[in-house]
Scaffold this motif. Structure first.
Motif, short mmCIF file in Angstrom:
data_model
loop_
_atom_site.label_atom_id
_atom_site.label_comp_id
_atom_site.label_asym_id
_atom_site.label_seq_id
_atom_site.Cartn_x
_atom_site.Cartn_y
_atom_site.Cartn_z
N PRO A 1 52.47 40.86 37.95
CA PRO A 1 51.61 40.04 38.79
C PRO A 1 50.17 40.58 38.73
O PRO A 1 49.95 41.78 38.55
CB PRO A 1 52.17 40.24 40.20
N VAL A 2 49.23 39.68 38.90
CA VAL A 2 47.81 40.05 38.97
C VAL A 2 47.37 39.78 40.41
O VAL A 2 47.61 38.68 40.93
CB VAL A 2 46.96 39.26 37.97
N ILE A 3 46.76 40.78 41.03
CA ILE A 3 46.39 40.68 42.44
C ILE A 3 44.92 41.05 42.66
O ILE A 3 44.30 41.69 41.81
CB ILE A 3 47.27 41.59 43.32
N ASP A 4 44.41 40.66 43.84
CA ASP A 4 43.08 41.11 44.25
C ASP A 4 43.25 42.33 45.16
O ASP A 4 44.37 42.81 45.37
CB ASP A 4 42.28 39.98 44.90
N THR A 5 42.16 42.82 45.71
CA THR A 5 42.22 44.04 46.52
C THR A 5 43.01 43.89 47.81
O THR A 5 43.44 44.88 48.39
CB THR A 5 40.80 44.56 46.84
N GLN A 6 43.21 42.64 48.28
CA GLN A 6 44.00 42.41 49.48
C GLN A 6 45.46 42.09 49.18
O GLN A 6 46.20 41.64 50.04
CB GLN A 6 43.40 41.27 50.32
N LYS A 7 45.88 42.28 47.93
CA LYS A 7 47.24 41.99 47.44
C LYS A 7 47.55 40.51 47.39
O LYS A 7 48.72 40.11 47.36
CB LYS A 7 48.30 42.73 48.27
N ASN A 8 46.52 39.66 47.40
CA ASN A 8 46.74 38.23 47.19
C ASN A 8 47.08 38.01 45.72
O ASN A 8 46.40 38.55 44.83
CB ASN A 8 45.48 37.43 47.55
N LEU A 9 48.12 37.24 45.47
CA LEU A 9 48.52 36.94 44.10
C LEU A 9 47.52 35.97 43.49
O LEU A 9 47.25 34.92 44.06
CB LEU A 9 49.92 36.32 44.09
N VAL A 10 46.95 36.33 42.34
CA VAL A 10 46.00 35.45 41.66
C VAL A 10 46.50 34.98 40.30
O VAL A 10 45.93 34.06 39.71
CB VAL A 10 44.60 36.09 41.53
N GLY A 11 47.59 35.59 39.81
CA GLY A 11 48.13 35.18 38.53
C GLY A 11 49.27 36.07 38.08
O GLY A 11 49.74 36.93 38.83
#
Length: 137
Positions: free
Chosen positions: A39-49
């Protein structure tokens, strides 16, 4: 078979890739952890891809043979990612996996990555819970 849920078998510490990582960084993680995707995430652990080995091959070819710089992982990752809830039935996911990809499903709650369920973990769950299928004499 009794009800078994994704949360009972998911990997609660999946190897995620940060969205600002390069393709080279992503491949390094995939190789080190011996996984086919992450999984690809942002700094808040939101899934982005989600990025897979397949996604990275062309970029690594360009990097290795044409000396092009490694682009951000967001340029090659899949953005339309199928996710599951931790309360999803293992049987439901197994039926989906039997029909088509993906090999892995990020497990999300409120858009945040909390785990990963893979084919291997699905098979483990099915194997550990198949006692109801045998006739005992």
């Amino acid at each position: 078979m009794h009800s078994i849920l994704v949360k009972d078998y998911m990997d609660e510490n999946p190897h995620a890739i940060m969205k600002d990582a390069t393709v080279r960084d992503a491949v390094t993680v995939l190789m080190k952890e011996q996984i086919s995707g992450a999984p690809v995430i942002d700094t808040q652990k939101n899934l982005v891809g989600f990025v897979s080995e397949q996604d990275c091959i062309q970029e690594m070819l360009n990097d290795a043979f044409y000396c092009e710089g490694s682009p951000d992982v967001t340029s090659v990752m899949s953005k339309d990612v199928q996710t599951v809830s931790p309360n999803t039935s293992i049987v439901e996911i197994a039926e989906q996996m039997a029909k088509r990809p993906p090999k892995n499903y990020p497990v999300c709650a409120d858009g945040k990555l909390i785990g990963l369920i893979s084919r291997r973990l699905i098979l483990k769950a099915l194997l550990e819970n198949d006692d109801d299928c045998y006739i005992h004499t």
